[in-house]
Design a protein around this motif. Structure first.
Motif, short mmCIF file in Angstrom:
data_model
loop_
_atom_site.label_atom_id
_atom_site.label_comp_id
_atom_site.label_asym_id
_atom_site.label_seq_id
_atom_site.Cartn_x
_atom_site.Cartn_y
_atom_site.Cartn_z
N VAL A 1 0.81 -1.22 0.00
CA VAL A 1 0.00 0.00 0.00
C VAL A 1 0.84 1.27 0.00
O VAL A 1 0.32 2.36 0.23
N GLY A 2 2.11 1.17 -0.30
CA GLY A 2 2.99 2.34 -0.29
C GLY A 2 2.50 3.46 -1.18
O GLY A 2 2.50 4.63 -0.79
N ASP A 3 2.07 3.13 -2.40
CA ASP A 3 1.56 4.16 -3.31
C ASP A 3 0.30 4.82 -2.75
O ASP A 3 0.12 6.03 -2.86
N LYS A 4 -0.56 4.02 -2.16
CA LYS A 4 -1.80 4.55 -1.57
C LYS A 4 -1.47 5.49 -0.41
O LYS A 4 -2.08 6.56 -0.29
N VAL A 5 -0.50 5.13 0.41
CA VAL A 5 -0.10 5.98 1.54
C VAL A 5 0.42 7.32 1.02
O VAL A 5 0.06 8.38 1.55
N ARG A 6 1.25 7.29 -0.02
CA ARG A 6 1.78 8.54 -0.59
C ARG A 6 0.65 9.41 -1.12
O ARG A 6 0.64 10.63 -0.93
N GLU A 7 -0.32 8.80 -1.79
CA GLU A 7 -1.45 9.56 -2.33
C GLU A 7 -2.28 10.18 -1.21
O GLU A 7 -2.70 11.34 -1.30
N ILE A 8 -2.51 9.44 -0.17
CA ILE A 8 -3.29 9.94 0.97
C ILE A 8 -2.54 11.08 1.66
O ILE A 8 -3.11 12.13 1.94
N ALA A 9 -1.26 10.88 1.93
CA ALA A 9 -0.46 11.89 2.62
C ALA A 9 -0.44 13.20 1.82
O ALA A 9 -0.50 14.29 2.40
N ALA A 10 -0.37 13.09 0.51
CA ALA A 10 -0.34 14.29 -0.34
C ALA A 10 -1.63 15.09 -0.25
O ALA A 10 -1.64 16.29 -0.53
N GLN A 11 -2.72 14.44 0.16
CA GLN A 11 -4.02 15.11 0.22
C GLN A 11 -4.44 15.47 1.66
O GLN A 11 -5.58 15.87 1.87
N LEU A 12 -3.53 15.32 2.60
CA LEU A 12 -3.80 15.71 3.98
C LEU A 12 -2.81 16.81 4.37
O LEU A 12 -1.75 16.54 4.95
N PRO A 13 -3.12 18.06 4.03
CA PRO A 13 -2.17 19.16 4.25
C PRO A 13 -1.84 19.42 5.73
O PRO A 13 -0.84 20.08 6.01
N SER A 14 -2.63 18.90 6.64
CA SER A 14 -2.37 19.11 8.07
C SER A 14 -1.21 18.26 8.58
O SER A 14 -0.70 18.51 9.68
N LEU A 15 -0.77 17.27 7.81
CA LEU A 15 0.27 16.34 8.28
C LEU A 15 1.62 17.03 8.43
O LEU A 15 2.08 17.72 7.53
N LYS A 16 2.25 16.78 9.57
CA LYS A 16 3.63 17.20 9.79
C LYS A 16 4.58 16.03 9.52
O LYS A 16 5.75 16.23 9.25
N ALA A 17 4.06 14.80 9.65
CA ALA A 17 4.91 13.62 9.47
C ALA A 17 4.06 12.39 9.15
O ALA A 17 2.90 12.31 9.56
N VAL A 18 4.70 11.47 8.44
CA VAL A 18 4.11 10.15 8.18
C VAL A 18 5.11 9.12 8.68
O VAL A 18 6.30 9.19 8.34
#
Length: 182
Positions: free
Chosen positions: A155-172
């Motif tokens: 699910v690495g690609d899915k995680v990258r896609e999700i993280a890119a669309q959550l601007p509040s994230l400071k870290a994954v």
């Protein structure tokens, strides 16, 4: 008297007020109004080498964590989350299966007074974004993949896609389960 005795007998760590019950009927009863305790602090009181968690994955992986190991892992995660500014009022999200790391991340989040939300890694991108987009998480924990019906699902690609669309994230924090974490 019973609930006060139970609090003492169970060794609950926290600040208890003298008032135990606000109303003697259900629904509506509130036990220990004004009391304050931390869920994680109470669950992590033991720090011995007895088994705290047993994990068995579909891929036949097995892991055991002692109370001492769990306490140590939670402490490290808590320090990392704290270094990112996570505390009361913040949200931490996880796209993780039921693994020891998931339990530890939840306890580290609770220890800081932050809010925990999770979903299974088999959720689709839109399902994850619908859930986590509402809460604006500061940190996302995710696995690199999982096993389902004997099949390895990355699910690495899915995680990258999700993280890119959550601007509040400071870290994954990408947790290796399949061994593909980057």
């Amino acid at each position: 008297a019973f609930w006060s005795a139970l609090w003492d007998f169970c060794g609950v760590v926290g600040e208890r007020t003298d008032e135990v019950l606000t109303q003697d009927s259900m629904p509506g009863a509130t036990f220990f109004p004004g009391a304050r305790l931390n869920f994680a602090e109470n669950l992590l009181q033991r720090q011995d080498h007895a088994t705290a968690i047993v994990f068995r994955g579909e891929d036949k992986e097995e892991a055991r964590l002692s109370f001492a190991d769990l306490h140590s892992l939670v402490s490290r995660l808590q320090q990392w989350l704290e270094s990112l500014g996570v505390g009361p009022g913040h949200r931490v999200a996880a796209m993780m299966p039921n693994r020891p790391e998931t339990v530890a991340a939840m306890l580290a989040t609770a220890a800081l007074g932050a809010t925990w939300s999770s979903c299974s890694p088999d959720f689709g991108v839109h399902g994850v974004l619908d859930r986590f987009g509402q809460i604006t998480p500061t940190v996302l924990f995710a696995v690199d993949g999982y096993w389902y019906a004997g099949k390895r699902i990355a699910v690495g690609d899915k995680v990258r896609e999700i993280a890119a669309q959550l601007p509040s994230l400071k870290a994954v924090a990408l947790v290796p389960y399949l061994g593909d974490a980057e």
